[in-house]
Motif scaffolding. Structure first.
Motif, PDB file in Angstrom:
ATOM      1  N   VAL A 170      10.731 -15.366   1.711  1.00 23.65           N
ATOM      2  CA  VAL A 170       9.374 -15.375   2.250  1.00 23.65           C
ATOM      3  C   VAL A 170       9.144 -14.137   3.111  1.00 23.65           C
ATOM      4  N   LEU A 171      10.134 -13.765   3.906  1.00 22.15           N
ATOM      5  CA  LEU A 171      10.020 -12.569   4.738  1.00 22.15           C
ATOM      6  C   LEU A 171       9.779 -11.332   3.890  1.00 22.15           C
ATOM      7  N   LEU A 172      10.551 -11.200   2.811  1.00 20.33           N
ATOM      8  CA  LEU A 172      10.446 -10.008   1.970  1.00 20.33           C
ATOM      9  C   LEU A 172       9.115  -9.945   1.239  1.00 20.33           C
ATOM     10  N   HIS A 173       8.782 -11.042   0.535  1.00 15.62           N
ATOM     11  CA  HIS A 173       7.611 -11.003  -0.353  1.00 15.62           C
ATOM     12  C   HIS A 173       6.310 -11.396   0.330  1.00 15.62           C
ATOM     13  N   GLY A 174       6.397 -12.171   1.399  1.00 16.41           N
ATOM     14  CA  GLY A 174       5.176 -12.631   2.053  1.00 16.41           C
ATOM     15  C   GLY A 174       4.781 -11.818   3.264  1.00 16.41           C
ATOM     16  N   ILE A 175       5.708 -11.013   3.813  1.00 12.79           N
ATOM     17  CA  ILE A 175       5.409 -10.238   5.019  1.00 12.79           C
ATOM     18  C   ILE A 175       5.694  -8.751   4.813  1.00 12.79           C
ATOM     19  N   LEU A 176       6.949  -8.411   4.507  1.00 13.83           N
ATOM     20  CA  LEU A 176       7.339  -6.998   4.452  1.00 13.83           C
ATOM     21  C   LEU A 176       6.634  -6.243   3.324  1.00 13.83           C
ATOM     22  N   GLU A 177       6.609  -6.808   2.130  1.00 12.26           N
ATOM     23  CA  GLU A 177       5.991  -6.098   1.011  1.00 12.26           C
ATOM     24  C   GLU A 177       4.476  -5.979   1.153  1.00 12.26           C
ATOM     25  N   PRO A 178       3.758  -7.035   1.565  1.00  9.57           N
ATOM     26  CA  PRO A 178       2.319  -6.844   1.798  1.00  9.57           C
ATOM     27  C   PRO A 178       2.027  -5.783   2.857  1.00  9.57           C
ATOM     28  N   ILE A 179       2.778  -5.795   3.958  1.00 16.35           N
ATOM     29  CA  ILE A 179       2.591  -4.757   4.970  1.00 16.35           C
ATOM     30  C   ILE A 179       2.913  -3.388   4.383  1.00 16.35           C
ATOM     31  N   GLY A 180       3.957  -3.326   3.547  1.00 18.76           N
ATOM     32  CA  GLY A 180       4.307  -2.071   2.895  1.00 18.76           C
ATOM     33  C   GLY A 180       3.180  -1.530   2.032  1.00 18.76           C
ATOM     34  N   MET A 181       2.482  -2.412   1.314  1.00 17.61           N
ATOM     35  CA  MET A 181       1.358  -1.974   0.486  1.00 17.61           C
ATOM     36  C   MET A 181       0.219  -1.431   1.338  1.00 17.61           C
ATOM     37  N   ALA A 182      -0.028  -2.057   2.487  1.00 13.04           N
ATOM     38  CA  ALA A 182      -1.055  -1.540   3.391  1.00 13.04           C
ATOM     39  C   ALA A 182      -0.672  -0.162   3.916  1.00 13.04           C
ATOM     40  N   LEU A 183       0.608   0.030   4.217  1.00 12.99           N
ATOM     41  CA  LEU A 183       1.070   1.332   4.687  1.00 12.99           C
ATOM     42  C   LEU A 183       0.962   2.397   3.593  1.00 12.99           C
ATOM     43  N   VAL A 184       1.197   2.001   2.349  1.00 17.90           N
ATOM     44  CA  VAL A 184       1.018   2.939   1.239  1.00 17.90           C
ATOM     45  C   VAL A 184      -0.439   3.388   1.168  1.00 17.90           C
ATOM     46  N   LEU A 185      -1.361   2.442   1.334  1.00 12.54           N
ATOM     47  CA  LEU A 185      -2.784   2.795   1.335  1.00 12.54           C
ATOM     48  C   LEU A 185      -3.080   3.822   2.425  1.00 12.54           C
ATOM     49  N   LEU A 186      -2.566   3.590   3.618  1.00 12.07           N
ATOM     50  CA  LEU A 186      -2.805   4.528   4.714  1.00 12.07           C
ATOM     51  C   LEU A 186      -2.135   5.874   4.451  1.00 12.07           C
ATOM     52  N   ALA A 187      -0.947   5.842   3.852  1.00 13.32           N
ATOM     53  CA  ALA A 187      -0.234   7.087   3.564  1.00 13.32           C
ATOM     54  C   ALA A 187      -0.971   7.930   2.528  1.00 13.32           C
ATOM     55  N   LEU A 188      -1.711   7.289   1.640  1.00 17.57           N
ATOM     56  CA  LEU A 188      -2.464   8.018   0.621  1.00 17.57           C
ATOM     57  C   LEU A 188      -3.704   8.694   1.183  1.00 17.57           C
ATOM     58  N   HIS A 189      -4.121   8.313   2.405  1.00 25.11           N
ATOM     59  CA  HIS A 189      -5.281   8.915   3.056  1.00 25.11           C
ATOM     60  C   HIS A 189      -6.511   8.942   2.141  1.00 25.11           C
ATOM     61  N   PRO A 190      -6.940   7.806   1.626  1.00 23.42           N
ATOM     62  CA  PRO A 190      -8.089   7.831   0.716  1.00 23.42           C
ATOM     63  C   PRO A 190      -9.373   8.236   1.431  1.00 23.42           C
ATOM     64  N   SER A 191     -10.200   8.988   0.744  1.00 18.46           N
ATOM     65  CA  SER A 191     -11.522   9.345   1.252  1.00 18.46           C
ATOM     66  C   SER A 191     -12.432   8.125   1.150  1.00 18.46           C
ATOM     67  N   ARG A 192     -13.690   8.307   1.575  1.00 15.98           N
ATOM     68  CA  ARG A 192     -14.640   7.196   1.519  1.00 15.98           C
ATOM     69  C   ARG A 192     -14.812   6.686   0.092  1.00 15.98           C
ATOM     70  N   SER A 193     -14.967   7.601  -0.848  1.00 18.63           N
ATOM     71  CA  SER A 193     -15.172   7.178  -2.236  1.00 18.63           C
ATOM     72  C   SER A 193     -13.911   6.530  -2.798  1.00 18.63           C
ATOM     73  N   LYS A 194     -12.736   7.039  -2.414  1.00 17.79           N
ATOM     74  CA  LYS A 194     -11.495   6.443  -2.898  1.00 17.79           C
ATOM     75  C   LYS A 194     -11.254   5.080  -2.260  1.00 17.79           C
ATOM     76  N   LEU A 195     -11.674   4.919  -1.020  1.00 20.98           N
ATOM     77  CA  LEU A 195     -11.548   3.614  -0.381  1.00 20.98           C
ATOM     78  C   LEU A 195     -12.442   2.602  -1.075  1.00 20.98           C
ATOM     79  N   ALA A 196     -13.623   3.048  -1.501  1.00 19.98           N
ATOM     80  CA  ALA A 196     -14.487   2.173  -2.299  1.00 19.98           C
ATOM     81  C   ALA A 196     -13.821   1.831  -3.622  1.00 19.98           C
ATOM     82  N   ALA A 197     -13.095   2.803  -4.202  1.00 18.23           N
ATOM     83  CA  ALA A 197     -12.387   2.545  -5.456  1.00 18.23           C
ATOM     84  C   ALA A 197     -11.308   1.490  -5.269  1.00 18.23           C
ATOM     85  N   VAL A 198     -10.646   1.479  -4.111  1.00 18.48           N
ATOM     86  CA  VAL A 198      -9.642   0.448  -3.822  1.00 18.48           C
ATOM     87  C   VAL A 198     -10.307  -0.931  -3.794  1.00 18.48           C
ATOM     88  N   ALA A 199     -11.445  -1.025  -3.109  1.00 17.81           N
ATOM     89  CA  ALA A 199     -12.158  -2.305  -3.046  1.00 17.81           C
ATOM     90  C   ALA A 199     -12.586  -2.761  -4.435  1.00 17.81           C
TER      91      ALA A 199
END
Length: 534
Positions: A170-199
């Motif tokens: 549960v720690l790995l898949h329910g906490i660490l990996e979801p947080i990791g995906m959010a950090l990947v999003l931040l690391a990619l530095h998406p612009s406004r249009s790319k952030l809309a593409a994520v949504a």
């Protein structure tokens, strides 16, 4: 005539590494996925589902390879194709550690970010270090510190758990990996249009999952049969119908915000058509969940989006009145109002029962069998979770340990069901991780909410305002469904935690729309390289 010197072909070591990593990601994912598919529990997959399952290893391998070679496109592919690869129900063990597709994709994305970056010199590193130190004293450090402390408490709780193996999953898949995906999003530095593409990618993904669910369940089924078998509706894509309902509730405002901002974002007709189809599919499949919490959460998200998007209070008043009238198809409050006229009350009851079924209608009445399971038993579980948290305030009873504690010690004599969840995320986190973890989690949520709200209040342009409104509405929908249903972090037999990944990306999206980076300044070269790759 003398020929000039021929241009030598220069192969950069980093390019070789990227190519090797891409090939390795494809090959490893293909082999492991082909050897570790599992049939969905409690449901006989139809021909479309079996055909998709046969292609899942190849699809997942291509997504993992793309994540290494083109991290931004790979990130979107991971989000978009989540319900497709979920059909394969892939998981395997490395030692005692459970690995699922989510694990593979996160590792591939991390490798892609590293291989697509350039090594900075010591002076640049020193400047970034000083910048991080300065920002750490500002408001952006608050969620970073809170998130890190939350993870630390979760790790300590897991180490003290009576079942470390289950808690670790549960720690790995329910906490660490979801947080990791959010950090990947931040690391990619998406612009406004790319952030809309994520949504949009997340919204279309949920709509695609809804279509797969309907193809699996609707043919040959009556409305009564669908009402009876509602728990199986999303088994092949998101396993639990309540978890699917959570994702629909978040997807609907994200897709709607994209449609409202379509002119500002200059979306093509094909993009608008795709978003519209995904929105319709999400709403139709939402109906077939017959989930009260999902209905309420989706309604709350859409209501919030419209109130944020509209300009005048007269328009907002009309929306509120319309929402109040439509809510009668979810919450049976008109029955009380119409009680003065038994005939009208019975007519209202007949209409709603025909739509949602007798069991779902009775689930609002605690004196009925359905209402007892939907309301009373959940109240007992939530009450027990609070008692667990009081008795284990620092680190809780351990992830995935609620059921054992509930059945063994905290279940009241009048309770009849052995529930495995507190059916409220806040009580669940308090019971399994302790009160400090709950406080830190709320701090992260609150900081992200405030960041997006400030952008909404003072946006640089209309498109950013609508995008911020969409992320805010999606977060509100999550709050509603997490309070009313719980949002299971993970179960080792489920092989997917797509709802928590989506929630984490919503939090990351709220930070990104405000320009926040969780007080971590990444190399500027990352952004240049990633843009060049596109």
């Amino acid at each position: 005539m003398a020929r000039g010197p021929e241009r030598a072909l220069v192969v950069r070591p980093r390019t070789v590494l990227r190519l090797a990593g891409t090939v390795a990601a494809f090959s490893i994912t293909l082999v492991l996925a082909a050897l570790n598919e599992h049939a969905p529990l409690d449901v006989k997959a139809g021909v479309p589902a079996r055909a998709i399952a046969a292609l899942v290893p190849v699809i997942a391998a291509a997504v993992a390879a793309l994540a290494v070679w083109r991290p931004w496109r790979g990130f979107l592919a991971v989000l978009l194709l989540t319900p497709v690869v979920n059909v394969g129900q892939v998981s395997w063990l490395i030692g005692w550690v459970q690995v699922i597709f989510q694990t593979i994709f996160l590792v591939a994305l991390a490798a892609g970010l590293i291989l697509n970056s350039s090594v900075a010199g010591p002076q640049d590193a020193w400047r970034r270090l000083k910048s991080v130190g300065r920002s750490a004293r500002g408001r952006l450090a608050i969620p970073a510190i809170a998130a890190a402390a939350f993870v630390g408490l979760a790790v300590l709780s897991t180490l003290r758990s009576p079942d470390v193996k289950s808690s670790s999953d549960v720690l790995l898949h329910g906490i660490l990996e979801p947080i990791g995906m959010a950090l990947v999003l931040l690391a990619l530095h998406p612009s406004r249009s790319k952030l809309a593409a994520v949504a949009v990618a997340m919204g279309i993904s949920v709509g695609l999952g809804g279509l797969l669910n309907m193809v699996q369940m609707l043919p040959g089924s009556s409305l009564a049969a669908l009402q009876t078998n509602r728990l199986l509706f999303s088994r092949i894509t998101y396993f639990n119908v309540g978890l699917f309902g959570e994702m629909v509730a978040m997807a609907v405002p994200l897709l709607s915000a994209a449609l409202l901002a379509r002119r500002h974002l200059r979306l093509s007709r094909w993009a608008v058509l795709g978003i519209g189809i995904a929105l319709v599919a999400s709403l139709v499949s939402l109906f077939f969940t017959f989930s009260k919490s999902a209905y309420l959460a989706a309604a709350a998200g859409m209501l919030a989006l419209l109130l944020l998007a509209l300009q005048t209070w007269r328009q907002r008043g009309a929306i509120l009145l319309t929402a109040a009238l439509l809510s009668g198809f979810v919450v049976p409050w008109p029955e009380l109002v119409l009680s003065v006229s038994p005939g009208l009350a019975q007519a209202y009851r007949n209409v709603v029962v025909r739509v949602v079924g007798q069991s779902r209608f009775d689930s609002w009445n605690p004196s009925t069998l359905s209402g007892r399971g939907s309301l009373v038993e959940r109240f007992y579980a939530t009450e027990a979770a609070i008692e667990m948290a009081i008795n284990h305030p620092q680190l809780g009873v351990g992830l995935d340990q609620f059921k054992n504690e509930y059945v063994g010690q905290y279940k009241p004599p009048q309770a009849q069901l052995d529930l495995d969840s507190a059916h409220s995320m806040w009580a669940e986190v308090s019971a399994e991780l302790g009160f400090p973890a709950l406080f830190l989690l709320l701090l992260v949520y609150g900081a992200a909410w405030i960041a997006a709200w400030l952008v909404y209040r003072s946006p640089p342009d209309a498109a950013t305002r609508l995008i911020a409104a969409g992320w805010l509405a999606a977060m509100l929908a999550w709050f509603v469904v997490a309070t009313a249903f719980a949002g299971d972090m993970y179960r080792p037999w489920r092989n997917m935690a797509s709802d928590f990944v989506m929630m984490s990306i919503v939090v990351g999206g709220e930070w990104r729309v405000s320009g926040g980076s969780l007080a971590v300044e990444l190399p500027a070269s990352w952004g240049r390289v990633l843009v060049a790759e596109l």
